[in-house]
Design a protein around this motif. Structure first.
Motif, PDB file in Angstrom:
ATOM      1  N   MET A  26     110.753 -40.197  16.498  1.00  0.00           N
ATOM      2  CA  MET A  26     111.734 -40.481  15.462  1.00  0.00           C
ATOM      3  C   MET A  26     111.117 -41.241  14.291  1.00  0.00           C
ATOM      4  SD  MET A  26     114.334 -38.899  16.376  1.00  0.00           S
ATOM      5  CE  MET A  26     115.338 -39.416  15.031  1.00  0.00           C
ATOM      6  N   LEU A  27     110.240 -42.190  14.570  1.00  0.00           N
ATOM      7  CA  LEU A  27     109.572 -42.919  13.488  1.00  0.00           C
ATOM      8  C   LEU A  27     108.691 -41.997  12.653  1.00  0.00           C
ATOM      9  CD1 LEU A  27     108.641 -46.287  15.235  1.00  0.00           C
ATOM     10  CD2 LEU A  27     110.353 -45.904  13.463  1.00  0.00           C
ATOM     11  N   VAL A  28     107.993 -41.082  13.304  1.00  0.00           N
ATOM     12  CA  VAL A  28     107.167 -40.116  12.571  1.00  0.00           C
ATOM     13  C   VAL A  28     108.045 -39.193  11.735  1.00  0.00           C
ATOM     14  CG1 VAL A  28     105.624 -38.130  12.868  1.00  0.00           C
ATOM     15  CG2 VAL A  28     105.210 -40.223  14.148  1.00  0.00           C
ATOM     16  N   ALA A  29     109.178 -38.753  12.287  1.00  0.00           N
ATOM     17  CA  ALA A  29     110.081 -37.873  11.537  1.00  0.00           C
ATOM     18  C   ALA A  29     110.666 -38.590  10.321  1.00  0.00           C
ATOM     19  CB  ALA A  29     111.205 -37.380  12.448  1.00  0.00           C
ATOM     20  N   ILE A  30     111.051 -39.853  10.478  1.00  0.00           N
ATOM     21  CA  ILE A  30     111.587 -40.621   9.356  1.00  0.00           C
ATOM     22  C   ILE A  30     110.506 -40.839   8.305  1.00  0.00           C
ATOM     23  CG2 ILE A  30     112.471 -42.902   8.701  1.00  0.00           C
ATOM     24  CD1 ILE A  30     113.925 -42.911  11.446  1.00  0.00           C
ATOM     25  N   GLY A  31     109.301 -41.176   8.744  1.00  0.00           N
ATOM     26  CA  GLY A  31     108.196 -41.356   7.808  1.00  0.00           C
ATOM     27  C   GLY A  31     107.860 -40.075   7.068  1.00  0.00           C
ATOM     28  N   LEU A  35     108.037 -39.423   3.049  1.00  0.00           N
ATOM     29  CA  LEU A  35     106.819 -38.959   2.385  1.00  0.00           C
ATOM     30  C   LEU A  35     107.087 -37.682   1.592  1.00  0.00           C
ATOM     31  CD1 LEU A  35     103.750 -39.536   2.134  1.00  0.00           C
ATOM     32  CD2 LEU A  35     103.450 -37.912   4.004  1.00  0.00           C
ATOM     33  N   VAL A  36     107.806 -36.746   2.191  1.00  0.00           N
ATOM     34  CA  VAL A  36     108.154 -35.501   1.489  1.00  0.00           C
ATOM     35  C   VAL A  36     109.107 -35.804   0.345  1.00  0.00           C
ATOM     36  CG1 VAL A  36     109.381 -33.310   1.739  1.00  0.00           C
ATOM     37  CG2 VAL A  36     107.708 -33.997   3.449  1.00  0.00           C
ATOM     38  N   SER A  41     107.934 -33.228  -5.826  1.00  0.00           N
ATOM     39  CA  SER A  41     107.488 -32.460  -6.995  1.00  0.00           C
ATOM     40  C   SER A  41     106.134 -31.795  -6.746  1.00  0.00           C
ATOM     41  CB  SER A  41     107.416 -33.365  -8.224  1.00  0.00           C
ATOM     42  OG  SER A  41     106.455 -34.391  -8.022  1.00  0.00           O
ATOM     43  N   HIS A  42     105.299 -32.407  -5.921  1.00  0.00           N
ATOM     44  CA  HIS A  42     104.003 -31.808  -5.594  1.00  0.00           C
ATOM     45  C   HIS A  42     104.156 -30.656  -4.604  1.00  0.00           C
ATOM     46  CE1 HIS A  42     102.205 -35.210  -7.599  1.00  0.00           C
ATOM     47  NE2 HIS A  42     102.798 -36.041  -6.747  1.00  0.00           N
TER      48      HIS A  42
END
Length: 87
Positions: A26-31, A35-36, A41-42
């Motif tokens: 869950m922490l990785v998914a939230i991060g 990040l996305v 825009s990139h």
């Protein structure tokens, strides 16, 4: 207890199903979401193809996920509770 029976206490959960694994996932998914979100825009030229990839994935998941093409195994309903009847 016969030697072929396994107790629940001896069976260990895989990491991703443990409490620590769920929290880490869950922490990785939230991060990844943030990040996305910050770098959208990139990534936007690549995300324009996402709806088409999802539509393309649906028939592939249907074909390979259900075992179509003669690879699926059909079980007789009377055979499903065979172990319970033998006790």
């Amino acid at each position: 207890m016969s030697p072929h029976q396994h107790s629940v206490e001896n069976a260990s959960l895989p990491f991703w199903r443990s409490k620590t694994g769920v929290v880490l996932t869950m922490l990785v998914a939230i991060g990844a979401f943030y990040l996305v979100r910050e770098h959208f825009s990139h990534l936007s030229p690549y995300l324009t193809y996402l709806p088409y990839l999802i539509l393309f994935a649906c028939p592939l998941m249907h074909i390979f996920g259900h075992g179509h093409g003669g690879r699926g195994q059909h079980v007789d309903p009377s055979e499903t509770n065979k172990d319970e009847k033998g006790k």
